[in-house]
Write a protein that holds these residues in place. Structure first.
Motif, PDB file in Angstrom:
ATOM      1  N   THR A  24     -16.443   1.989 -22.797  1.00 23.19           N
ATOM      2  CA  THR A  24     -17.105   1.285 -23.893  1.00 23.19           C
ATOM      3  C   THR A  24     -17.789   2.272 -24.840  1.00 23.19           C
ATOM      4  O   THR A  24     -18.110   3.399 -24.432  1.00 23.19           O
ATOM      5  CB  THR A  24     -18.163   0.311 -23.359  1.00 23.19           C
ATOM      6  N   SER A  80      -9.345   5.402 -29.958  1.00 21.78           N
ATOM      7  CA  SER A  80      -9.434   4.004 -30.366  1.00 21.78           C
ATOM      8  C   SER A  80      -9.849   3.157 -29.163  1.00 21.78           C
ATOM      9  O   SER A  80      -9.785   3.610 -28.012  1.00 21.78           O
ATOM     10  CB  SER A  80      -8.072   3.520 -30.879  1.00 21.78           C
ATOM     11  N   ALA A  81     -10.234   1.920 -29.425  1.00 25.09           N
ATOM     12  CA  ALA A  81     -10.589   1.004 -28.340  1.00 25.09           C
ATOM     13  C   ALA A  81      -9.412   0.845 -27.379  1.00 25.09           C
ATOM     14  O   ALA A  81      -9.594   0.809 -26.161  1.00 25.09           O
ATOM     15  CB  ALA A  81     -11.018  -0.347 -28.904  1.00 25.09           C
ATOM     16  N   ARG A 100      -9.190   3.880 -25.198  1.00 19.28           N
ATOM     17  CA  ARG A 100     -10.296   3.952 -24.235  1.00 19.28           C
ATOM     18  C   ARG A 100     -10.097   3.003 -23.056  1.00 19.28           C
ATOM     19  O   ARG A 100     -10.757   3.145 -22.042  1.00 19.28           O
ATOM     20  CB  ARG A 100     -11.633   3.670 -24.927  1.00 19.28           C
ATOM     21  N   ARG A 101      -9.176   2.030 -23.176  1.00 18.56           N
ATOM     22  CA  ARG A 101      -8.922   1.121 -22.054  1.00 18.56           C
ATOM     23  C   ARG A 101      -7.538   1.307 -21.434  1.00 18.56           C
ATOM     24  O   ARG A 101      -7.227   0.734 -20.402  1.00 18.56           O
ATOM     25  CB  ARG A 101      -9.147  -0.329 -22.474  1.00 18.56           C
TER      26      ARG A 101
END
Length: 151
Positions: free
Chosen positions: A19, A108-109, A112-113
């Motif tokens: 996050t 990027s999001a 990150r996941r």
């Protein structure tokens, strides 16, 4: 098994998205930890840095190892920028930390996941960041113990 993190270790927290809040916290830890490392080794002379006790690496070799691994962990996700040519370990450490912070900050999001399969082992942004932190900390302790023991 100091400094030899298993490439197979992917813990449950590593699978959770990194996050923005967690990233910010870990980037602060990167800055603090590097400051601790530099404070520890800055007073050493070039001879002290190169001194190699029997059966052990010189502190300079440990620092080179930390710097190289710090670039390698994020590179398991996607390529890192090339390190400019320099032989000065303190400059290498500074440039690498700058690149690592920029690397993680620019993810990027989705990145990150994402769980990335590289060879036999899955990789995540959280795992790469965790290993950067753990690895430096392991060797920070190694250097601290050596200096405290006079070796």
């Amino acid at each position: 098994f100091i400094g030899h993190g298993s490439p197979a270790c992917l813990f449950a927290p590593d699978k959770k998205p990194l996050t923005p809040r967690a990233l910010e916290m870990h980037l602060r830890h990167l800055a603090w930890q590097r400051a601790d490392l530099l404070k520890l080794v800055a007073p050493l002379s070039p001879g002290d840095l190169r001194h190699k006790p029997a059966g052990k690496r010189a502190i300079l070799e440990i620092l080179e190892h930390v710097q190289g691994a710090e670039r390698a962990y994020p590179a398991t996700l996607k390529p890192m920028p090339r390190l400019p040519k320099t032989h000065d370990i303190f400059e290498k450490l500074e440039l690498t930390r700058r690149d690592v912070i920029e690397f993680f900050s620019s993810l990027s999001a989705a990145e990150r996941r994402q769980i990335v399969q590289r060879g036999r082992y899955p990789r995540t942004a959280m795992r790469a960041l965790r290993r950067v932190l753990e690895h430096e900390w392991e060797h920070l302790q190694e250097i601290r113990e050596r200096l405290e023991s006079g070796g």
